[in-house]
Scaffold this active site. Structure first.
Site, PDB file in Angstrom:
ATOM      1  N   HIS A  72       0.612  -3.208  11.703  1.00  0.00           N
ATOM      2  CA  HIS A  72       1.148  -2.211  10.503  1.00  0.00           C
ATOM      3  C   HIS A  72       1.132  -2.632   9.234  1.00  0.00           C
ATOM      4  CE1 HIS A  72       4.346   1.011   9.222  1.00  0.00           C
ATOM      5  NE2 HIS A  72       4.050   0.004   8.300  1.00  0.00           N
ATOM      6  N   GLU A  73       1.174  -3.863   8.754  1.00  0.00           N
ATOM      7  CA  GLU A  73       1.094  -4.274   7.481  1.00  0.00           C
ATOM      8  C   GLU A  73      -0.348  -4.291   7.098  1.00  0.00           C
ATOM      9  OE1 GLU A  73       3.501  -4.373   5.585  1.00  0.00           O
ATOM     10  OE2 GLU A  73       4.897  -3.804   7.117  1.00  0.00           O
ATOM     11  N   GLN A  95       2.106  -1.661  -1.210  1.00  0.00           N
ATOM     12  CA  GLN A  95       3.435  -1.064  -1.520  1.00  0.00           C
ATOM     13  C   GLN A  95       4.360  -1.288  -2.721  1.00  0.00           C
ATOM     14  OE1 GLN A  95       4.489  -2.265   2.804  1.00  0.00           O
ATOM     15  NE2 GLN A  95       5.497  -0.095   2.630  1.00  0.00           N
ATOM     16  N   HIS A  99      -1.881  -1.385   6.052  1.00  0.00           N
ATOM     17  CA  HIS A  99      -1.563  -1.352   4.576  1.00  0.00           C
ATOM     18  C   HIS A  99      -2.817  -1.657   3.469  1.00  0.00           C
ATOM     19  CE1 HIS A  99       2.214   1.004   4.239  1.00  0.00           C
ATOM     20  NE2 HIS A  99       2.773   0.274   5.149  1.00  0.00           N
ATOM     21  N   CYS A 146       8.200   3.188   8.014  1.00  0.00           N
ATOM     22  CA  CYS A 146       7.798   2.260   6.857  1.00  0.00           C
ATOM     23  C   CYS A 146       8.298   2.708   5.771  1.00  0.00           C
ATOM     24  CB  CYS A 146       6.131   2.855   6.724  1.00  0.00           C
ATOM     25  SG  CYS A 146       5.377   2.493   5.365  1.00  0.00           S
ATOM     26  N   LEU A 147       8.701   1.442   4.785  1.00  0.00           N
ATOM     27  CA  LEU A 147       9.399   1.556   3.627  1.00  0.00           C
ATOM     28  C   LEU A 147       8.963   2.526   2.450  1.00  0.00           C
ATOM     29  CD1 LEU A 147      10.404  -2.116   3.096  1.00  0.00           C
ATOM     30  CD2 LEU A 147      11.773  -0.324   3.799  1.00  0.00           C
TER      31      LEU A 147
END
Ligand code: NI
Length: 184
Positions: free
Chosen positions: A138-139, A50, A142, A96-97
C-alpha cells in the site's frame, strides 16, 4: 511535529516519487515527523507524498494491528524497489489516511521481495508476507502515484465518486490535520 496529511485529489499523490540521497535536507527530522504524524492519526503506514513530498520514503509500524498474527515490525523504507511479488492473491479491506472513511477490499499478492535502504542508508533485501507485505504494498503504491481506490473494481470506484470528490474539497469529518487540494 505533526504534519498535515494531503487529501485525495492532491496532485502530489499522483506523482511518481524521486529517490533521495543521504544529504537530503532535514531527513532525520522529517522521518521523526512522519512517525509522529502517523501515530497521531492512528495510521500503520505513511508515505512522503502524503505529507506533500514526492520522494521515495515511507514509514510503517504494524506492531499493534493483528493480535492473532502479530506483525512486529516498525521500519523506515528509503528508495525501496519491490523486486517481485508472489504467492496467491488475497483480499483485505484497506483504508488510507489521505482518503478518510473509505474502506474497500483490495486484492494483493501474499508475499514480496523488496530492496530498500534504512535510515542510515544501509542496503537491505528482505521478504515480507501477511499484513507486513500488505502495508508495504500500500505504501509503495503511494510513491508510485497509485492509491488503493485505483485497485478496486470500476463499478465500486464509480459508486465512491461522490465521496472522493467530497474529500478533495474538505467535505469530510476527520480527527487529524489534513490539507485539501480544492476549496469550495
Ligand atoms: Ni495510504
Amino acid at each position: 511535529m505533526i504534519l498535515p496529511i494531503y487529501a485525495y485529489g492532491s496532485p502530489v499523490l499522483r506523482q511518481k516519487a524521486e529517490p533521495i540521497s543521504p544529504d537530503y535536507p532535514g531527513l532525520k527530522e522529517l522521518i521523526a515527523n512522519m512517525y509522529e504524524t502517523m501515530y497521531s492519526s492512528n495510521g500503520i503506514g505513511l508515505a512522503a507524498p502524503q505529507i506533500g513530498l514526492p520522494i521515495r520514503l515511507f514509514v510503517v509500524d504494524g506492531s499493534e494491528i493483528d493480535e492473532i498474527d502479530p506483525v512486529d515490525f516498525k521500519q523506515t523504507f528509503i528508495n525501496p524497489i519491490i523486486l517481485e511479488e508472489f504467492d496467491d492473491k488475497w483480499s483485505f479491506e484497506e483504508g488510507c489516511l489521505s482518503i478518510p472513511q473509505v474502506r474497500e477490499p483490495v486484492s494483493r499478492h501474499a508475499k514480496l521481495r523488496i530492496r530498500y535502504q534504512d535510515e542510515q542508508f544501509r542496503e537491505h533485501e528482505a521478504v515480507f508476507d501477511g499484513m507486513a507485505a500488505r502495508i508495504i504494498q500500500h505504501e509503495y503504491d503511494h510513491i508510485e502515484g497509485v492509491l488503493f481506490t485505483d485497485r478496486i473494481s470500476p463499478l465500486k470506484r464509480n459508486l465512491l465518486k461522490g465521496r472522493l470528490s467530497n474529500i478533495s474539497v474538505g467535505r469530510v469529518n476527520v480527527s487529524y490535520r489534513m490539507k485539501f487540494p480544492k476549496s469550495r
